[in-house]
Design a protein around this motif. Structure first.
Motif, short mmCIF file in Angstrom:
data_model
loop_
_atom_site.label_atom_id
_atom_site.label_comp_id
_atom_site.label_asym_id
_atom_site.label_seq_id
_atom_site.Cartn_x
_atom_site.Cartn_y
_atom_site.Cartn_z
N THR A 187 -2.79 -2.28 0.38
CA THR A 187 -3.00 -0.87 0.73
C THR A 187 -1.68 -0.16 0.96
OG1 THR A 187 -3.09 -1.22 3.11
CG2 THR A 187 -5.13 -1.48 1.88
N SER A 188 -1.72 1.16 0.87
CA SER A 188 -0.49 1.93 1.04
C SER A 188 -0.08 1.98 2.51
CB SER A 188 -0.67 3.34 0.48
OG SER A 188 -1.84 3.91 1.02
N GLY B 198 -8.05 -4.24 -13.44
CA GLY B 198 -7.50 -3.72 -12.21
C GLY B 198 -6.58 -2.53 -12.42
N ARG B 199 -6.57 -2.00 -13.65
CA ARG B 199 -5.66 -0.88 -13.92
C ARG B 199 -6.38 0.45 -13.78
NH1 ARG B 199 -0.90 -2.43 -15.74
NH2 ARG B 199 -0.76 -4.47 -16.74
N VAL B 200 -5.69 1.42 -13.21
CA VAL B 200 -6.17 2.79 -13.19
C VAL B 200 -5.03 3.65 -13.70
CG1 VAL B 200 -7.14 4.66 -11.84
CG2 VAL B 200 -7.55 2.32 -11.15
N ASN B 201 -5.34 4.47 -14.70
CA ASN B 201 -4.28 5.30 -15.30
C ASN B 201 -3.07 4.46 -15.69
OD1 ASN B 201 -5.83 7.57 -14.89
ND2 ASN B 201 -4.94 7.95 -12.87
N GLY B 202 -3.36 3.27 -16.21
CA GLY B 202 -2.27 2.45 -16.73
C GLY B 202 -1.56 1.60 -15.71
N LYS B 203 -1.69 1.93 -14.39
CA LYS B 203 -0.98 1.12 -13.41
C LYS B 203 -1.92 0.07 -12.84
CE LYS B 203 2.62 4.19 -11.68
NZ LYS B 203 2.29 5.43 -10.95
N ILE C 115 -3.86 -6.42 3.05
CA ILE C 115 -4.56 -6.87 1.85
C ILE C 115 -6.06 -6.62 2.05
CG2 ILE C 115 -5.03 -8.82 0.33
CD1 ILE C 115 -2.59 -10.18 1.52
N ILE C 116 -6.67 -6.03 1.07
CA ILE C 116 -8.11 -5.84 1.16
C ILE C 116 -8.78 -6.35 -0.11
CG2 ILE C 116 -8.07 -3.85 2.69
CD1 ILE C 116 -8.56 -2.12 0.18
N GLN C 117 -10.01 -6.77 0.06
CA GLN C 117 -10.82 -7.12 -1.10
C GLN C 117 -11.32 -5.80 -1.67
OE1 GLN C 117 -13.10 -10.83 -0.64
NE2 GLN C 117 -14.84 -9.68 -1.37
N GLN C 118 -11.29 -5.69 -2.97
CA GLN C 118 -11.58 -4.40 -3.58
C GLN C 118 -12.65 -4.58 -4.64
OE1 GLN C 118 -11.94 -1.30 -3.60
NE2 GLN C 118 -9.84 -0.57 -3.53
N ASP C 119 -13.36 -3.49 -4.90
CA ASP C 119 -14.48 -3.54 -5.81
C ASP C 119 -14.21 -2.64 -7.01
OD1 ASP C 119 -17.89 -2.43 -5.75
OD2 ASP C 119 -17.08 -4.27 -6.59
N TYR C 120 -14.63 -3.08 -8.19
CA TYR C 120 -14.37 -2.30 -9.40
C TYR C 120 -14.91 -0.89 -9.27
CZ TYR C 120 -13.77 -1.56 -14.43
OH TYR C 120 -13.39 -1.09 -15.66
N ALA C 121 -16.06 -0.76 -8.62
CA ALA C 121 -16.68 0.56 -8.53
C ALA C 121 -15.88 1.51 -7.65
CB ALA C 121 -18.10 0.42 -7.98
N GLU D 174 -11.82 5.75 -6.91
CA GLU D 174 -11.90 6.52 -5.67
C GLU D 174 -10.68 6.26 -4.78
OE1 GLU D 174 -14.85 5.06 -2.93
OE2 GLU D 174 -15.80 7.03 -3.02
N TRP D 175 -10.33 4.99 -4.67
CA TRP D 175 -9.23 4.65 -3.79
C TRP D 175 -7.88 5.04 -4.38
CZ3 TRP D 175 -8.86 1.53 0.88
CH2 TRP D 175 -10.08 1.54 1.58
N GLU D 176 -7.77 4.90 -5.70
CA GLU D 176 -6.51 5.29 -6.33
C GLU D 176 -6.34 6.79 -6.21
OE1 GLU D 176 -6.09 7.02 -9.41
OE2 GLU D 176 -3.91 6.77 -9.50
N GLY D 177 -7.45 7.51 -6.37
CA GLY D 177 -7.39 8.96 -6.27
C GLY D 177 -6.91 9.42 -4.90
N ASN D 178 -7.20 8.62 -3.88
CA ASN D 178 -6.77 8.98 -2.54
C ASN D 178 -5.47 8.29 -2.15
OD1 ASN D 178 -8.88 10.75 -1.23
ND2 ASN D 178 -10.15 9.14 -2.10
N ARG D 179 -4.83 7.69 -3.13
CA ARG D 179 -3.52 7.06 -2.95
C ARG D 179 -3.52 6.06 -1.82
NH1 ARG D 179 -1.88 11.79 -5.37
NH2 ARG D 179 -2.32 13.12 -3.59
N LEU D 180 -4.53 5.21 -1.79
CA LEU D 180 -4.63 4.24 -0.72
C LEU D 180 -4.15 2.86 -1.13
CD1 LEU D 180 -8.05 5.38 0.69
CD2 LEU D 180 -5.86 5.55 1.82
N MET D 181 -3.77 2.69 -2.40
CA MET D 181 -3.34 1.37 -2.84
C MET D 181 -1.95 1.44 -3.46
SD MET D 181 -6.84 -0.03 -4.57
CE MET D 181 -6.80 1.22 -5.81
#
Lengths: 318, 299, 438
Positions: free
Chosen positions: C321-322, C137-142, C95-101, C105-112
């Motif tokens: 995280t993934s 908390g959604r990116v591309n609908g997920k 589990i990580i604390q995550q930032d909107y900004a 970036e993280w979704e793009g690298n498939r880390l979550m």
């Protein structure tokens, strides 16, 4: 006999071997002694350094598992499309060439003042060394703001003597870098200690002999102290130059990692860190790192080559 | 310049008895006046830190400039010492001592040996390896850290002190270079004399060189301890469990731009973290000033 | 009791879910139910947050003997350095604390790991949470991240200073023109700043366009989408006027004194009547100012005739995280942080106003005046705000640090270039940097 052996300048290489020991034994002994470093180098340092060289030619954003090759594009971008890059180069040179001579001057001057065995010398030594151990402490930024801030001590002192006292030393692009220079020079305690150790290595007999020969204080300084101190001056100079070019922590802490105002505190290693760990462009950061290495290596090699002419060593065993 | 005593023993003539004590007095007063004055200027930031560490949370930002707190608040030290959760500063101190203490012993010991090798033995490739060694000083740790981290992860050494301490068996370029320079200041005749007496290189190292470079080894130890004590980058990366944090890492976790920060505790613990390094310095500084025994040079 | 119910549910569902889960998330994990499990969790914050979060984790461990935590925490500046290194080493926590900004970036690298299934099956109970607090908390609908608390941009008012100056408190629909007037009045009448730092921050720049119904970045995040530089130029000109009149501190002073050190805002020392911050930061300022001070929060000013500048923002999230081998258990922990009353009694809205309405109600009687004011303020914002803008593009960090701050904000406000030139540089260099990320 003593003075004569110190008066002649001998280059560090090019002396005849004393001819007593065979060359083969020399090699074995040499490698045996440097073995710890060699092993450590190949075990722990070689791979990261080689990897970083490879990374310099890639696009690697850390978060994705594989870097991909981009050839010299990082270097190209660095040299022709990145205005902040040249700002960082300029600021770093400015910082190094201002802070290092100042720092060494203070270090040598105070060291000389402390070689006399007067009372309280131990206390002074401690007091002047204490700032050097503050280093990367998080409180440094706050302390420095307390001194150079708009309502800080420097302005308060200026006000009492009637000078203009409203400059934001830390926020004004014209003055901000000097606050970091001041921080570097403030920590002159380390080279000072090394000078002290070096000064203590100079035998008292030489001073006595020189005094008997009629040398005054200045002559004793230039004819005895300085020449014998040159190996130490050389060391301090090289090391402080290297530190000056690789300075990271002070700029990071004072500018909160941003390099502001107007990038005047964007020293090269800080920009490198930003690129690597903030923008996640590790390949670009690696490219920057290798350029830094080449430049500082050249500078250091230059200083080493020049040492032939001004550094006097006692005779060396072959 | 070495001592006042020398100046007195010049054959330049008898000094006038009445003027001499006054002149000396003025000189001494000027000296101490300057040293104390400049010393206070140098120490001001630290004095401010100490004073602020005793200011309560309401005073720290509203009464910034003064050195003396209106309401002394030693509770800052108590709260700061409590650390995070159940991990107190006692643990952080212990970890810092382990890292800095063992690290220093390893570094200085190895560096001395390697320095002797570079300075006093001639071997094929000496210049080359010296150049490589100096180059390692020039590459910032930030670029090395990722590949290094991957290697140590594969070795399973994460969250231990191994990645921090083991590389020190090889010495460190800064100290190797420093000790080399001092060894070069020792005349080669001493080595020759020992060799004539039947000493091998190892013997020369232990019997001749080592005793003579004690001041620089002490300086190196002090520096190494202080560098390691303040190092936060590698501990930040390799020590994940807060129970393993060193002081440098712990202090950085105290402050948060977006939330409420306990600045009193930060100042208190920062001030406290300077104490061990300072104490070590004070204890060992007299070894720094022992010069080389002059008898070794005659003959 | 709810705790027991959840635990039993976990144990029963764990076995059933193991088969399904192992296909997608945790290949090769043994029967989850009975084996003691270690979950790694990491967050950033200050000592205040570390102490509270650790306590909540200990409470969870006590209630769930099958779960053990190893936790890590750092200050904000070091957080991403260490996290990125761990990502590179394949070694991220569960589990990580995550930032909107950083979401894109993280979704793009498939880390979550997507969390929709956990919400659907109730592992994470968001049934009563308004959609506006979830969709951030959604990116591309997920759904990739659970909102830990809402906040919004705000102006903190020192009500006593307003009383002394005889200035009425601004209304929540006030404009930038009103702001300019009030700020100048304070300098003239009281000799103090009208407001403090951060009015040139990129967040404010974004709000200028949000209030006009626009978003500054294009949909693919690779360029700036602003057609009209006018609002930004006007804003910079206003700041320059106010700097000159000493109604707000100069940027030089801000760089010198501020450094994201919220307690250094001039309002704390009574040297300014207002200050700009995210609503949850107001608590820290009030604490630093000491007793006997009175405050109120009000919306960010808007352009004349414009929409609200404010939007409800998730202050931070928890993500899984993934690299996690136990996403279901991790999800249960996130649910605890979101929905447990006793946990939130310890956390005390320190990360922002909690999203679950029942938690907000449970906390209200326990909060200090300024903390209560932030809860009320966020509720006011909820009824009068613009929609949450899309997350910042992948190259945003590079954009902010290499272009906006040094080349535009610093250069204009330190007098090096004019606002019009600054807008040109923003467009040219900004587009270049945004397009670079591949």
């Amino acid at each position: 006999m003593i003075t004569s052996q110190f008066r002649t300048a001998r280059p560090e290489t090019g002396r005849q071997a004393r001819g007593r020991v065979r060359l083969g034994e020399h090699n074995l002994a040499g490698y045996l002694f440097i073995a710890p470093w060699l092993i450590g180098f190949f075990a722990f340092t070689f791979i990261p350094i080689a990897a970083s060289l490879v990374l310099a030619f890639t696009n690697y954003n850390i978060l994705s598992p594989l870097p991909h090759w981009v050839g010299v594009r990082n270097f190209e971008r660095m040299f022709s499309h990145d205005p902040r890059y040249w700002v960082s180069v300029r600021q770093t040179f400015y910082f190094a060439f201002t802070s290092v001579p100042l720092k060494l001057a203070f270090a040598l001057a105070l060291a000389m003042l402390m070689t006399a065995p007067r009372r309280l010398v131990g206390v002074y030594r401690a007091a002047y060394y204490l700032p050097s151990i503050v280093g990367a402490n998080v409180a440094v930024a706050v302390m420095w703001r307390q001194i150079f801030g708009t309502d800080g001590v420097v302005n308060a002192v200026l006000a009492t003597v009637g000078l203009p006292a409203h400059t934001s030393w830390l926020g004004n692009p014209a003055t901000a870098v000097w606050t970091v220079i001041a921080l570097a020079v403030w920590e002159f305690g380390s080279p000072m200690l090394i000078f002290l150790a070096g000064l203590k290595q100079i035998p008292a007999e030489l001073y006595e002999a020189a005094a008997i020969d009629g040398a005054g204080m200045l002559a004793r300084f230039t004819r005895v102290t300085l020449p014998l101190l040159t190996p130490i001056i050389f060391f301090n100079f090289v090391v402080q130059m290297i530190f000056g070019f690789t300075v990271f922590t002070s700029a990071f802490i004072i500018s909160n990692g941003t390099g502001s105002p107007l990038d005047t505190l964007l020293f090269y290693p800080l920009y490198l860190y930003q690129k690597g760990f903030r923008d996640f462009e590790m390949g670009y950061a690696a490219a920057m790192a290798w350029v830094l290495l080449v430049v500082t290596a050249l500078l250091t090699a230059l200083i080493f080559k020049s040492s032939r002419y001004w550094v006097f060593y006692a005779q060396e065993e072959g | 310049m070495a001592s006042v005593a020398t100046a007195k023993s010049t054959p330049h003539g008898v000094m006038r008895p009445q003027a001499a004590p006054l002149r000396d007095l003025v000189r001494i007063l000027t000296y101490h006046g300057f040293m104390i004055g400049f010393g206070l200027v140098m120490l001001y930031p630290l004095l401010w830190l100490l004073g602020s560490s005793f200011k309560g949370p309401s005073e720290i930002w509203t009464n910034i400039s003064s050195l003396i707190p209106k309401i002394p608040t030693p509770e800052n030290y108590v709260r700061g010492w409590a650390g995070f959760g159940s991990v107190t500063f006692a643990t952080f101190y212990k970890n810092s001592f382990i890292y800095a203490g063992i690290g220093t012993i390893l570094t200085v010991g190895s560096s001395a040996v390697v320095a002797f090798g570079f300075a006093r033995t001639r071997f094929v490739g000496r210049q080359f390896w010296f150049g490589v060694m100096m180059s390692t000083l020039l590459l910032p740790v930030q670029v090395q850290i990722i590949p290094q981290y991957i290697v140590f992860t594969k070795l399973g050494w994460l969250n231990t002190f191994l990645p921090l301490l083991l590389p020190r068996f090889g010495g460190q370029a800064f100290f190797i270079f420093m000790i080399m320079q001092f060894i070069r200041g020792i005349p080669g005749e001493l080595d020759d004399a020992a060799a004539i007496d039947g000493c091998g290189k190892v013997g020369i190292f232990f019997r001749v060189i080592l005793p003579l470079i004690t001041p620089v080894l002490v300086a190196a130890a002090i520096f190494s301890f202080y560098f390691t004590w303040g190092d936060f980058f590698t501990p930040l990366i390799y020590l994940n469990d807060p129970k393993l944090y060193t002081i440098s890492v712990a202090l950085r976790a105290f402050a948060d731009p977006a939330g409420a920060t306990d600045w009193g505790a930060i100042f208190a613990m920062s001030a406290l973290s300077l104490v061990p390094v300072f104490v070590i310095f004070v204890l060992f500084q007299r070894y720094l000033v022992q010069g080389i025994s002059t008898t070794g040079l005659r003959g | 009791m709810p705790k027991l119910g959840r635990r039993e549910f976990l144990r029963i569902a764990g076995l059933a879910a193991a088969a399904a889960a192992s296909v997608r998330y945790a290949p090769g994990s043994p029967a989850l139910a009975q084996t003691p499990l270690t979950l790694r969790i990491m967050w950033w914050g200050s000592k205040n947050r570390h102490d509270r979060t650790i306590k909540v984790l200990e409470m969870y461990q006590a209630a769930h003997p099958g779960i053990k935590f190893t936790y890590e925490f750092t200050g904000f500046n070091d957080y991403w350095t260490r996290l990125a290194t761990q990502a590179a080493g394949g070694n991220l926590p569960d589990i990580i604390q995550q930032d909107y900004a950083r979401l894109v970036e993280w979704e793009g690298n498939r880390l979550m790991v997507p969390l929709d299934d956990f919400v659907k099956d109730g592992t994470i109970d968001l049934s009563r949470v308004p959609k506006v607090s979830i969709d951030g908390g959604r990116v591309n609908g997920k759904l990739y991240a659970i909102n830990l608390g809402n906040n919004s941009q705000s102006i903190l008012l020192d009500t006593d200073a307003f009383k002394r100056a005889g200035v009425p408190l601004p209304d929540q629909k006030w404009t930038w023109q009103d702001f300019e007037q009030i700020v100048l009045t304070f300098r003239q009448k009281q000799g103090i700043f009208g407001a403090g730092y951060e009015f040139s921050d990129q967040q404010v720049w974004k709000s200028l366009y949000i209030a006009r119904g626009q978003w500054v970045f294009s949909r693919d995040g690779r360029s700036l989408a602003v057609a009209d530089d006018g609002p930004f130029v006007e804003h910079l000109k206003m700041l320059l006027r106010l700097q000159k009149a000493e109604a707000i501190p100069s940027l030089q002073q801000e760089i010198s004194e501020y450094h994201q050190n919220i307690e250094a805002q001039p309002i704390v020392q009574g040297k300014a009547a207002m200050s700009y911050q995210w609503s949850n930061q107001a608590v820290a300022e009030a604490a630093a100012a000491g007793k006997g001070r009175n405050y109120k929060l009000v919306h960010l000013p808007r352009p004349k005739g414009g929409k609200p500048s404010n939007y409800l923002k998730p202050s931070q999230f928890f993500s899984i995280t993934s690299h996690s081998k136990h996403p279901k258990e991790a999800a249960a922990v996130i649910d605890y942080f979101t929905n447990s009353v006793e946990a939130n009694r310890v956390l005390m809205a320190e990360r922002g106003v909690p999203i679950a309405p029942k938690i907000q109600e449970a906390l209200k009687p326990l909060l200090q005046p300024v903390e209560l004011e932030t809860v009320r303020y966020v509720a006011r914002v909820q009824t009068d705000s613009s929609p949450l803008p899309p997350p910042d593009p992948e190259a945003f960090a590079a954009f902010q640090n290499n272009v906006f701050n040094p080349l535009v904000r610093d250069a204009v406000l330190l007098g090096k270039i004019s606002p019009e030139e600054g807008a040109k540089v923003l467009r040219a260099e900004g587009n270049r940097v945004l397009a670079q990320k591949s």
